[in-house]
Write a protein that holds these residues in place. Structure first.
Motif, mmCIF file in Angstrom:
data_model
loop_
_atom_site.group_PDB
_atom_site.id
_atom_site.type_symbol
_atom_site.label_atom_id
_atom_site.label_comp_id
_atom_site.label_asym_id
_atom_site.label_seq_id
_atom_site.Cartn_x
_atom_site.Cartn_y
_atom_site.Cartn_z
ATOM 1 N N MET A 319 0.821 -1.207 0.000
ATOM 2 C CA MET A 319 0.000 0.000 0.000
ATOM 3 C C MET A 319 0.864 1.270 0.000
ATOM 4 O O MET A 319 0.524 2.256 -0.664
ATOM 5 N N VAL A 320 1.966 1.221 0.738
ATOM 6 C CA VAL A 320 2.897 2.358 0.728
ATOM 7 C C VAL A 320 3.438 2.572 -0.679
ATOM 8 O O VAL A 320 3.510 3.702 -1.178
ATOM 9 N N MET A 321 3.785 1.466 -1.353
ATOM 10 C CA MET A 321 4.307 1.554 -2.715
ATOM 11 C C MET A 321 3.253 2.094 -3.678
ATOM 12 O O MET A 321 3.547 2.967 -4.513
ATOM 13 N N LEU A 322 2.032 1.593 -3.578
ATOM 14 C CA LEU A 322 0.956 2.023 -4.471
ATOM 15 C C LEU A 322 0.695 3.522 -4.346
ATOM 16 O O LEU A 322 0.674 4.251 -5.354
ATOM 17 N N TRP A 323 0.519 3.997 -3.126
ATOM 18 C CA TRP A 323 0.141 5.396 -2.924
ATOM 19 C C TRP A 323 1.319 6.354 -3.107
ATOM 20 O O TRP A 323 1.147 7.448 -3.660
ATOM 21 N N SER A 324 2.508 5.949 -2.673
ATOM 22 C CA SER A 324 3.659 6.834 -2.862
ATOM 23 C C SER A 324 3.993 6.964 -4.344
ATOM 24 O O SER A 324 4.249 8.069 -4.835
ATOM 25 N N SER A 325 3.964 5.846 -5.067
ATOM 26 C CA SER A 325 4.256 5.908 -6.508
ATOM 27 C C SER A 325 3.163 6.663 -7.246
ATOM 28 O O SER A 325 3.435 7.430 -8.175
ATOM 29 N N GLY A 326 1.906 6.483 -6.827
ATOM 30 C CA GLY A 326 0.799 7.175 -7.477
ATOM 31 C C GLY A 326 0.856 8.678 -7.269
ATOM 32 O O GLY A 326 0.746 9.449 -8.225
ATOM 33 N N LEU A 327 1.045 9.101 -6.027
ATOM 34 C CA LEU A 327 1.046 10.530 -5.721
ATOM 35 C C LEU A 327 2.306 11.223 -6.246
ATOM 36 O O LEU A 327 2.229 12.325 -6.793
ATOM 37 N N LEU A 328 3.451 10.573 -6.125
ATOM 38 C CA LEU A 328 4.687 11.187 -6.614
ATOM 39 C C LEU A 328 4.727 11.228 -8.141
ATOM 40 O O LEU A 328 5.227 12.187 -8.727
ATOM 41 N N SER A 329 4.172 10.195 -8.793
ATOM 42 C CA SER A 329 4.135 10.192 -10.256
ATOM 43 C C SER A 329 3.181 11.245 -10.788
ATOM 44 O O SER A 329 3.265 11.631 -11.951
ATOM 45 N N GLY A 330 2.250 11.682 -9.945
ATOM 46 C CA GLY A 330 1.368 12.764 -10.346
ATOM 47 C C GLY A 330 2.050 14.114 -10.299
ATOM 48 O O GLY A 330 1.638 15.061 -10.967
ATOM 49 N N VAL A 331 3.128 14.208 -9.514
ATOM 50 C CA VAL A 331 3.846 15.467 -9.362
ATOM 51 C C VAL A 331 5.036 15.537 -10.309
ATOM 52 O O VAL A 331 5.315 16.570 -10.909
ATOM 53 N N VAL A 332 5.743 14.422 -10.431
ATOM 54 C CA VAL A 332 6.897 14.360 -11.330
ATOM 55 C C VAL A 332 6.661 13.250 -12.346
ATOM 56 O O VAL A 332 5.783 12.412 -12.174
ATOM 57 N N ASP A 333 7.453 13.239 -13.406
ATOM 58 C CA ASP A 333 7.333 12.222 -14.442
ATOM 59 C C ASP A 333 7.523 10.828 -13.834
ATOM 60 O O ASP A 333 8.428 10.598 -13.041
ATOM 61 N N ASN A 334 6.638 9.882 -14.218
ATOM 62 C CA ASN A 334 6.697 8.549 -13.610
ATOM 63 C C ASN A 334 7.917 7.734 -14.020
ATOM 64 O O ASN A 334 8.283 6.773 -13.350
ATOM 65 N N ILE A 335 8.582 8.105 -15.126
ATOM 66 C CA ILE A 335 9.721 7.321 -15.603
ATOM 67 C C ILE A 335 10.901 7.357 -14.626
ATOM 68 O O ILE A 335 11.395 6.305 -14.206
ATOM 69 N N PRO A 336 11.385 8.547 -14.213
ATOM 70 C CA PRO A 336 12.511 8.543 -13.275
ATOM 71 C C PRO A 336 12.144 7.945 -11.926
ATOM 72 O O PRO A 336 13.000 7.331 -11.270
ATOM 73 N N PHE A 337 10.892 8.093 -11.499
ATOM 74 C CA PHE A 337 10.486 7.518 -10.218
ATOM 75 C C PHE A 337 10.609 6.000 -10.258
ATOM 76 O O PHE A 337 11.161 5.384 -9.342
#
Length: 428
Positions: A319-337
């Motif tokens: 759940m930490v991975m799902l929400w952190s990746s979702g919210l951070l990918s909304g702010v920055v490009d999902n590729i580098p994340f």
């Protein structure tokens, strides 16, 4: 000192990529070169950090689509779909959603929007319809559709290359069901929001119906060759676990075959000129930037931090991975994340978490769907915004975010329920 330098270069590069004051590829490559200048790593290490399989796969798909689009088949299909719904605004919005989602799943979302958006803007202009609802639907469905397959979205390509037992069918099987649910809900939401602004003009629709779509289709040997090879390549993706060949080899083989078949009709140099080299170099630069963090141990600390937060508990980690990746990918490009998180997830095995598949699927869902949050959340978003601006239909960052962020939150909630009931109950 090297840790501080690597972090500083990474953060500054991120900020510059977000602000879009300079070309993203230029910034990423410059960041990688700065890591070389400051001796965070050497050239041989830098090349080792670049995932050449991902680069080769993207390049091959770009070549296949570049040749195929010369036949006019994509324009033909778009016009025929618009005629199929008789130019009616809401059915056209649904067709836009379906075409974008399916195309993004099997051709990659960046490729799909590059082909479809110019035709879509031409159709909306012809029917005197507001372009924004259709562009919004295109962005949302390109990321949603791209989530369903291994080749649909760059983060999935990267995850698929990192995990040997993940196949093309694995992504469809594990992510397809939740993607379908999210897709249906999002389509209904967008229709409900914009239905009153989409006014049907019978006279303009009649003009569209009188268009001869066949004029855009160049019926030739090239058409047969390109469609045949593209179809065989997609079949190869589906069958690759049974033929014991990785998808990159299949894609490269398809691209080479089509180049040889069309060598006398098309100039290979011209085909290569149409490849999105900026996107490929952007990837290379990002891999180098993330490699810098890996060299100085930041990635390992990320993995330790996740284990510390979750206490090694699989449901919490997922759940930490799902929400952190979702919210951070909304702010920055999902590729580098995703490039940063792949080695972090791999490190989790060293902390006693042997079956990390639920975490991989959480990362894939979060990163791909998170791209819908803002205009800079995914490469396909940036491409659509650029195309729209060139047609005098600019998309405001904040106007898009007004719709993108709530849809992102809803998508993550649906994904949380799906991940929990499908994967996490046995771990409780």
């Amino acid at each position: 000192m090297s840790t501080v330098l690597a972090l500083l270069i990474f953060i500054v590069s991120y900020v510059l990529i977000m602000t879009e004051k300079w070309n993203r590829a230029l910034v990423a490559i410059a960041g990688g070169v700065l890591l070389l200048i400051t001796k965070v790593f050497r050239w041989e290490e830098a090349f080792g950090f670049i995932d050449w399989q991902t680069i080769a796969l993207l390049f091959s798909m770009m070549v296949l689509v570049s040749i195929t689009k010369k036949t006019g088949v994509f324009t033909y299909v778009a016009i025929r779909l618009a005629q199929l719904v008789k130019g009616k605004p809401i059915p056209l919005l649904i067709v836009t959603a379906v075409f974008t989602a399916v195309g993004s799943a099997f051709l990659a979302n960046v490729t799909t929007v590059l082909l479809f958006v110019p035709v879509l803007l031409s159709l909306t202009d012809r029917l005197k319809l507001p372009a924004f609802p259709y562009l919004l639907m295109t962005i949302l469905c390109s990321n949603i559709g791209g989530t369903a397959t291994l080749i649909g979205d760059p983060p999935n390509i990267m995850i698929g290359q990192a995990v040997e037992h993940f196949t093309f069918l694995s992504f469809l099987y594990h992510l397809g069901p939740v993607v379908m649910v999210i897709f249906i809900i999002v389509v209904f939401i967008v229709i409900a929001i914009f239905r009153k602004k989409l006014i049907y003009d019978k006279a303009l629709a009649s003009e569209l119906m009188n268009l001869n779509a066949h004029e855009h289709l160049k019926v030739s040997k090239l058409l047969v060759q390109s469609l045949s090879v593209l179809f065989l390549t997609i079949i190869g993706f589906i069958m690759h676990p049974f033929v014991y060949m990785d998808i990159t080899t299949i894609a490269v083989s398809g691209a080479l075959l089509l180049l040889f078949l069309t060598d006398k009709e098309l100039d290979v140099e011209h085909v290569f000129q149409e490849v999105e080299w900026v996107t490929l170099f952007f990837f290379m630069g990002l891999f180098m930037l993330v490699g810098g963090l890996e060299t100085v141990g930041v990635i390992d600390e990320l993995a330790r931090g996740m284990v510390w937060i979750s206490g090694g508990d699989m449901p919490i980690t997922s759940m930490v991975m799902l929400w952190s990746s979702g919210l951070l990918s909304g702010v920055v490009d999902n590729i580098p994340f995703v490039a940063a998180m792949i080695p972090a997830v791999q490190e989790l095995r060293g902390y006693g978490m042997m079956n990390v598949d639920p975490i991989w699927w959480s990362l894939a869902l979060g990163a791909c769907l998170g791209g819908n949050g803002t205009l800079i959340g995914a490469s396909s978003n940036v491409v659509v915004a650029g195309l729209a601006a060139s047609y005098n239909q600019p998309i405001s960052f904040f106007r898009y975010a007004l719709y993108g962020i709530p849809i992102l939150i809803l998508s993550l909630l649906i994904s949380s329920v799906y991940i929990f009931f499908r994967y996490l109950i046995p771990f409780l």
